[in-house]
Every structure is written in structure tokens, then in C-alpha cells.
Design an enzyme around this catalytic site. Structure first.
Site, PDB file in Angstrom:
ATOM      1  N   LYS A 215      46.521  69.739  42.193  1.00 16.40           N
ATOM      2  CA  LYS A 215      47.963  69.733  42.504  1.00 16.40           C
ATOM      3  C   LYS A 215      48.646  70.976  41.902  1.00 16.40           C
ATOM      4  O   LYS A 215      49.531  71.574  42.511  1.00 16.40           O
ATOM      5  CB  LYS A 215      48.610  68.447  41.973  1.00 16.40           C
ATOM      6  CG  LYS A 215      50.133  68.399  42.111  1.00 16.40           C
ATOM      7  CD  LYS A 215      50.570  68.529  43.567  1.00 16.40           C
ATOM      8  CE  LYS A 215      52.020  68.260  43.867  1.00 16.40           C
ATOM      9  NZ  LYS A 215      53.041  68.874  43.120  1.00 16.40           N
TER      10      LYS A 215
ATOM     11  N   GLU B  21      52.125  77.321  46.595  1.00 18.36           N
ATOM     12  CA  GLU B  21      53.505  77.046  47.065  1.00 18.36           C
ATOM     13  C   GLU B  21      54.480  78.120  46.546  1.00 18.36           C
ATOM     14  O   GLU B  21      55.307  78.628  47.308  1.00 18.36           O
ATOM     15  CB  GLU B  21      53.896  75.648  46.571  1.00 18.36           C
ATOM     16  CG  GLU B  21      55.338  75.240  46.751  1.00 18.36           C
ATOM     17  CD  GLU B  21      55.623  73.887  46.056  1.00 18.36           C
ATOM     18  OE1 GLU B  21      54.967  72.891  46.405  1.00 18.36           O
ATOM     19  OE2 GLU B  21      56.497  73.835  45.162  1.00 18.36           O
TER      20      GLU B  21
HETATM   21  C1  6PG Z   1      55.440  69.062  45.923  1.00 12.12           C
HETATM   22  C2  6PG Z   1      56.190  70.007  45.010  1.00 12.12           C
HETATM   23  C3  6PG Z   1      56.750  69.341  43.811  1.00 12.12           C
HETATM   24  C4  6PG Z   1      57.399  70.303  42.827  1.00 12.12           C
HETATM   25  C5  6PG Z   1      58.743  70.774  43.223  1.00 12.12           C
HETATM   26  C6  6PG Z   1      59.457  71.591  42.164  1.00 12.12           C
HETATM   27  O1  6PG Z   1      54.274  69.318  46.141  1.00 12.12           O
HETATM   28  O2  6PG Z   1      56.045  68.089  46.394  1.00 12.12           O
HETATM   29  O3  6PG Z   1      55.286  71.001  44.600  1.00 12.12           O
HETATM   30  O4  6PG Z   1      55.713  68.673  43.171  1.00 12.12           O
HETATM   31  O5  6PG Z   1      57.570  69.668  41.635  1.00 12.12           O
HETATM   32  O6  6PG Z   1      58.601  71.532  44.371  1.00 12.12           O
HETATM   33  O7  6PG Z   1      58.652  72.550  41.581  1.00 12.12           O
HETATM   34  P1  6PG Z   1      59.316  73.771  40.777  1.00 12.12           P
HETATM   35  O8  6PG Z   1      60.509  73.193  40.057  1.00 12.12           O
HETATM   36  O9  6PG Z   1      58.312  74.253  39.805  1.00 12.12           O
HETATM   37  O10 6PG Z   1      59.706  74.758  41.793  1.00 12.12           O
END
Ligand code: 6PG
Length: 465
Positions: free
Chosen positions: A190, A197
Site C-alpha cells: 500500500k 500515486e
Molecule cells: C488511497 C490513498 C489514501 C491516502 C490519501 C492521502 O489509496 O486511498 O492513497 O490512502 O491516504 O490519498 O494521502 P496523502 O495525505 O499522503 O496525500
């Protein structure tokens, strides 16, 4: 007396509530728990049971022991609280009420090393601890997230039927649920998902800036790209975001350009450094967030160091080709990081399994990811594939053109540059690493290797005593 619940969900925040609704819709009898915090969190679980019809039959609690007693044994408790001190506290309390054979699942974004330690701690008292990465945000959690699980295989198997029911199915009907190995494997996968991401998001932010720098920005461009092989969830939401117009212009222009983050991008970067696996695009994206966060300093420096440039047009088709190539390199770096971690932590999952889990439900789902599930089945290094070589041959000149353009325009494109620099470095048979070796040996006598068969492992730089 109420029939005992099959699963317990602890933590009624956005993700905990959505996953509970998802479970309830699949016919799972639930007990729901949320802590009692006077004046701040009171009767939260009960409120959820009223607010959502699918939770009407769930049993709400704010007494932890009563919540645990309401579960059939062996108990299955999904913990959905923020990582760090919040989960630490909950686990300390939970361990007192659980019994050998019970299964705990941490569905938050915990650091994989913390998960490793917790799995060991709970295993010592006969309780299985699974670390489960959940991706897809609120909507994913409700309608089908991607689930990345780590921990004891037997415990996973006893839950896999229910987990595959709540997980997303990809367009081929394959469930986006994966088990990646012991301990923190699921949370590691993850974490890398989030690293990829970060770079995908920043690439789109750079594309957005390129479009924005035009006198007449073509905001429908991203929507057009979405109907091509560039399709992805993140491109889709970006196209939608830039379609919000106000009288003053784009709505997105009214959002403060000060970025935040919750940590997984920095964990991926740190892990990549520890593994010696170049994840330059993830790191560049993370640094871009840090720079973006320094709003006040940037405003000050903008006044002190004015941009000396003229507006130059940039061909949209060229931009798309550069974007497509950079995305391949981002995915390559992400999968290389997974490969390094697999070897370090002795996890045996196939990279194609990770790609498969990321084909739906999650934030980095895309047409490219679907393509990669097949490619990674037979070849684990993306840059060596026929598909990459084709896109490289067709798009490399566009990547060069966009970056030349960005230098002339003095527009920052740190992640796209990182993609190009990685590519230029990794395809270089003879690098400048020889000079670094010579420098190290000169000032520190660190030794070096010769290309030919000469004696010794030091250069003739100075007399050694
Ligand atoms: C997901 C996202 C999620 C993540 C947020 C915020 O897969 O649904 O990756 O888990 O926590 O997008 O992440 P940041 O605050 O680090 O941008």
C-alpha cells in the site's frame, strides 16, 4: 438477546463507516464501535446505524469490552483508526479483551515496520494480526476498494471470502484483493501504491501547469486524453476538477497552492533509499509537495527573483507523449522498489499480483495498470519489455522537447525531469561513476575497482603512509 455479530468494525470515521456499510450490504452481521469523547464524539456508532439504512441491524457500542463480547468467536475485528499514536492506543486496550484464535485487521495506513512488530506481539499471545492497505478513498471503501493484505496466510484465508466480497472487481471480474506475505507486506505494498500515486499526481500537476501557461488554455484536453490509452482514475478526476468554471475563471485557481501530506510518500522514499532502489520520481514528487508547502517563502522569492522568460507555445500531442512515457518510468520505479523489498523481506508474491490488485478500486487504477498485469506475468523489469521499448522509441523525443520547453519557460517540472534523468542514466553503459570512485579513493583511500587487470585497488594519487 442479540445474535452475536460476525465482524466488528472499530472506528467510525469516513473509511470505517464506508467499509461497514460495504460489509453490511454483503449481509455481514456487524458490531460497530467508536470511542466516547465527551462533547466531541458521543454516540457516534449509534448515529451511523440511524443515518445509513444498511447499518440499521448493526449493534453500536462505545464500550470496548461490550463490543468485543458482542462478537462470535473466533472474533474478527477490523480496526479503522488513524496510524501512529491512535492505533497504538487502541491496540493496547484491545489486547486485554481478545482471546487466542481471534483475528485483528489494521485497515489504516500504518507503517509496515510497525505492523511487523504488532503482528509479532499479537502472535505471541495467539492472536492473528493482519495489516491491510485499503485504497480508493470513501467511495472505494463503500463500493469496492483495493485491499492489500499482509500477515499469516491461514488467518487471511479465513477472511478472504468476505474480503473478496467487499473488494473491487476489475473489468475482467478479478477481485482486487491480494495477500502479499507475512507481517507488514500488505502495508508495504500500500505504501508503494501511494508512492506511485504521489508521482502520478505530480505529473498531472505539471501537465496542468503546462496547459495553464498557454494564453488560451485548452482545458478539455485532459478529457480527450481520458479516452485514450492514457486513461486513469487520476487523469479522470483531474479532467473533472479543471472543468469547474466560475465567473472569475477556473475553480481550481481559487485553491491555495499549499500542499499537505500524511506520510506514505515520505515512507516510500525512505524505504527506496534504504533498499538502494532509485525511486527518483516518487522522491521528486514528495519534494515538490515540500516546496509547495513553503508558500510564504515562494511568494517572497518570486518578488526577489523575477522570471526572465517569454511565453512559448507547446504542442499538446508532444506533451501527451512525454506524459505517457514518464508514467511508464514511474511504474517501473515503483515495481522495482517492490522487487527490492520482496528480496529484503523474503516476500514471494508476484509483481503481477500487485498490479492486478491495483486495476480497480484504488487511486492508481488505469489502463496502463491493466496492461502491466499481463506484461509483469512474463517480465518483471518493465524497461526491458517490448511494450516499453516501443513507447520509448516513439515518445523519447517528446520528453526531450517538453523538458527543453520547460527550461526555456523556466517552469518547474521536477517529476517529468526525474523520469528523463533516470532514463538517461539507466541506459548509459559507461557512467561518470568511475570519477566518483577516483574521488573517494583520493580523499579517503576507500579503494576502487579497475576495468583492466592491473594490480592493487588504489589510484596513484599520493604517497600512502
Ligand atoms: C488511497 C490513498 C489514501 C491516502 C490519501 C492521502 O489509496 O486511498 O492513497 O490512502 O491516504 O490519498 O494521502 P496523502 O495525505 O499522503 O496525500
Amino acid at each position: 438477546m442479540n445474535e452475536k455479530a460476525a465482524w466488528g468494525v472499530l472506528g467510525m470515521g469516513v473509511m470505517g463507516t464506508s467499509l461497514s456499510r460495504n460489509l453490511a450490504r454483503k449481509g455481514i452481521r456487524l458490531a460497530l464501535y467508536n470511542r466516547f469523547l465527551q462533547g466531541e464524539e458521543e454516540g457516534v456508532a449509534a448515529q451511523r446505524c440511524i443515518a445509513y439504512p444498511e447499518l440499521a441491524a448493526a449493534q453500536p457500542f462505545e464500550d470496548l469490552e461490550a463490543f468485543i463480547q458482542a462478537l462470535e468467536t473466533p472474533r474478527k475485528v477490523l480496526v479503522m483508526v488513524p496510524s501512529g499514536s491512535a492505533i497504538e492506543l487502541v491496540l493496547e486496550q484491545l489486547i486485554k479483551f481478545l482471546s487466542p484464535g481471534d483475528i485483528l485487521i489494521d485497515g489504516g495506513n500504518s507503517h509496515f515496520e510497525a505492523t511487523e512488530k504488532r503482528a509479532q506481539l499479537f502472535e505471541n499471545v495467539g492472536i492473528s494480526f493482519l495489516g491491510m492497505g485499503v485504497s480508493g478513498g470513501e467511495e472505494g471503501a463503500l463500493n469496492g476498494p483495493a485491499l492489500m493484505v499482509g500477515g499469516e496466510r491461514k488467518a487471511f484465508e479465513s477472511l478472504s471470502k468476505v474480503l473478496s466480497q467487499i473488494a473491487a472487481d476489475n473489468p475482467q471480474g478479478v477481485s482486487c484483493l491480494g495477500h502479499f506475505g507475512t507481517g507488514g507486506a500488505g502495508h508495504y505494498v500500500k505504501m508503494v501504491h501511494n508512492g506511485i500515486e504521489y508521482a502520478e499526481m505530480q505529473l498531472l500537476a505539471e501537465v496542468y501547469e503546462c496547459i495553464n501557461s498557454h494564453i488560451q488554455p485548452n482545458w478539455s484536453l485532459l478529457n480527450q486524453w481520458q479516452h485514450t490509452k492514457s486513461q486513469s482514475y487520476l487523469l479522470g478526476i483531474t479532467a473533472t476538477i479543471v472543468s469547474f468554471q466560475e465567473k472569475k475563471g477556473l475553480l481550481v485557481h481559487q485553491i491555495l497552492d499549499k500542499t499537505q501530506h500524511k506520510g506514505t510518500g515520505s515512507w516510500s522514499s525512505i524505504s527506496a533509499v534504504a533498499q538502494g532502489s532509485p525511486a527518483t520520481m516518487i522522491q521528486a514528487a514528495l519534494n515538490a509537495r515540500y516546496t509547495a508547502a513553503q508558500k510564504e517563502y515562494r511568494v517572497k522569492m518570486a518578488g526577489e527573483l523575477p522570471v526572465q522568460t517569454v511565453s512559448i507555445p507547446l504542442d499538446e500531442a508532444v506533451l501527451k507523449k512525454a506524459y505517457d512515457l514518464a508514467r511508464w518510468i514511474n511504474h517501473h520505479q515503483g515495481f522495482e522498489l517492490l522487487k527490492a523489498a520482496k528480496s529484503t523481506y523474503a516476500w514471494s508474491f508476484a509483481l503481477s499480483e500487485a498490479a492486478k490488485t491495483w486495476t480497480a478500486g484504488c487511486i492508481i487504477q488505469s489502463r496502463l495498470m491493466q496492461e502491466l498485469t499481463l506484461i509483469l506475468d512474463s517480465q518483471e523489469s518493465l524497461l526491458e519489455t517490448v511494450a516499453f521499448k516501443k513507447i520509448y522509441a516513439e515518445n523519447i523525443s517528446s520528453l526531450e522537447a517538453v523538458l527543453s520547453w520547460s527550461l526555456k519557460a523556466q517552469l518547474p517540472m521536477p517529476v517529468m525531469s526525474a523520469a528523463a534523468q533516470y532514463l538517461f542514466s539507466i541506459r548509459q553503459a559507461n557512467s561518470s561513476g568511475n570519477l566518483i570512485q577516483a574521488q573517494r579513493d583520493y580523499f579517503g583511500g576507500h579503494g576502487l575497482e579497475w576495468k583492466d587487470s592491473r594490480e592493487g585497488n588504489h589510484g596513484p594519487w599520493k604517497q600512502r603512509s
